[in-house]
Scaffold this motif. Structure first.
Motif, PDB file in Angstrom:
ATOM      1  N   GLN A  13       0.999  -1.253  -0.074  1.00  0.00           N
ATOM      2  CA  GLN A  13       0.198  -0.166  -0.035  1.00  0.00           C
ATOM      3  C   GLN A  13       0.765   1.058   0.179  1.00  0.00           C
ATOM      4  O   GLN A  13       2.419   1.354   0.325  1.00  0.00           O
ATOM      5  N   PRO A  14       0.142   2.339  -0.400  1.00  0.00           N
ATOM      6  CA  PRO A  14       1.231   3.285  -0.561  1.00  0.00           C
ATOM      7  C   PRO A  14       1.488   4.000   0.955  1.00  0.00           C
ATOM      8  O   PRO A  14       1.112   3.736   2.209  1.00  0.00           O
ATOM      9  N   LYS A  87       5.041   5.132  -3.582  1.00  0.00           N
ATOM     10  CA  LYS A  87       4.314   5.598  -4.239  1.00  0.00           C
ATOM     11  C   LYS A  87       3.521   4.507  -5.337  1.00  0.00           C
ATOM     12  O   LYS A  87       4.237   4.092  -5.581  1.00  0.00           O
ATOM     13  N   PRO A  88       2.044   5.320  -5.757  1.00  0.00           N
ATOM     14  CA  PRO A  88       1.523   4.312  -6.806  1.00  0.00           C
ATOM     15  C   PRO A  88       2.617   4.470  -8.027  1.00  0.00           C
ATOM     16  O   PRO A  88       3.023   3.095  -8.991  1.00  0.00           O
ATOM     17  N   VAL A 126       1.848  -0.809  -6.240  1.00  0.00           N
ATOM     18  CA  VAL A 126       1.288   0.191  -4.597  1.00  0.00           C
ATOM     19  C   VAL A 126       0.094   0.194  -5.313  1.00  0.00           C
ATOM     20  O   VAL A 126       0.249   1.172  -6.440  1.00  0.00           O
ATOM     21  N   SER A 128      -3.721   0.309  -2.846  1.00  0.00           N
ATOM     22  CA  SER A 128      -3.961   1.115  -2.082  1.00  0.00           C
ATOM     23  C   SER A 128      -5.779   0.210  -2.686  1.00  0.00           C
ATOM     24  O   SER A 128      -6.892  -0.416  -1.520  1.00  0.00           O
TER      25      SER A 128
END
Length: 128
Positions: A13-14, A87-88, A126, A128
């Motif tokens: 996840q971020p 980060k994504p 990455v 959420s």
């Protein structure tokens, strides 16, 4: 000839962290400069970090400064890439590359891809 093998990718996840590992066979890791590169879907390969042979200097791409850390373990069998505050946009396939006593250089804010041997890659996602 040394053949790199990556591991440690996965889904995160971020804000979380991941540690990628580069090992391999066919040579003494300490005699190779090791680079980490990544390629996201639809984008060009980007060099993110490298460390010079025999635990020499390390370099980082401008885009990852402060979040990525590269180092060799004391046994000189593994090169790690720690990715913090994911980060994504870090989503990509990450590749380890090796070059026998080669350079570890930065040009135009990215790592120069002057490496002879490349691994198969490990996926980092990455989301959420």
């Amino acid at each position: 000839q040394f053949t790199p093998v990556e591991s440690g990718g996965g889904l995160a996840q971020p804000g979380e962290s991941l540690r990628l590992s580069c090992t391999g066979s066919g040579g003494t890791l300490d005699a190779y400069s090791i680079g980490w590169f990544r390629q996201a879907p639809g984008k060009e390969r980007e060099g993110v970090s490298c460390v010079t042979a025999a635990d020499g200097p390390a370099n980082y791409a401008d885009s990852v400064l402060g979040r990525f850390t590269i180092w060799r373990d004391k046994a000189k069998t593994t090169v790690y890439l720690q990715i913090n505050n994911l980060k994504p946009e870090d989503t990509a396939v990450y590749y380890c590359a090796a070059n026998f006593w080669g350079q570890c250089a930065v040009k135009d804010g990215t790592i120069v891809p002057d490496f002879a041997s490349w691994g198969q890659g490990t996926q980092v996602t990455v989301s959420s």
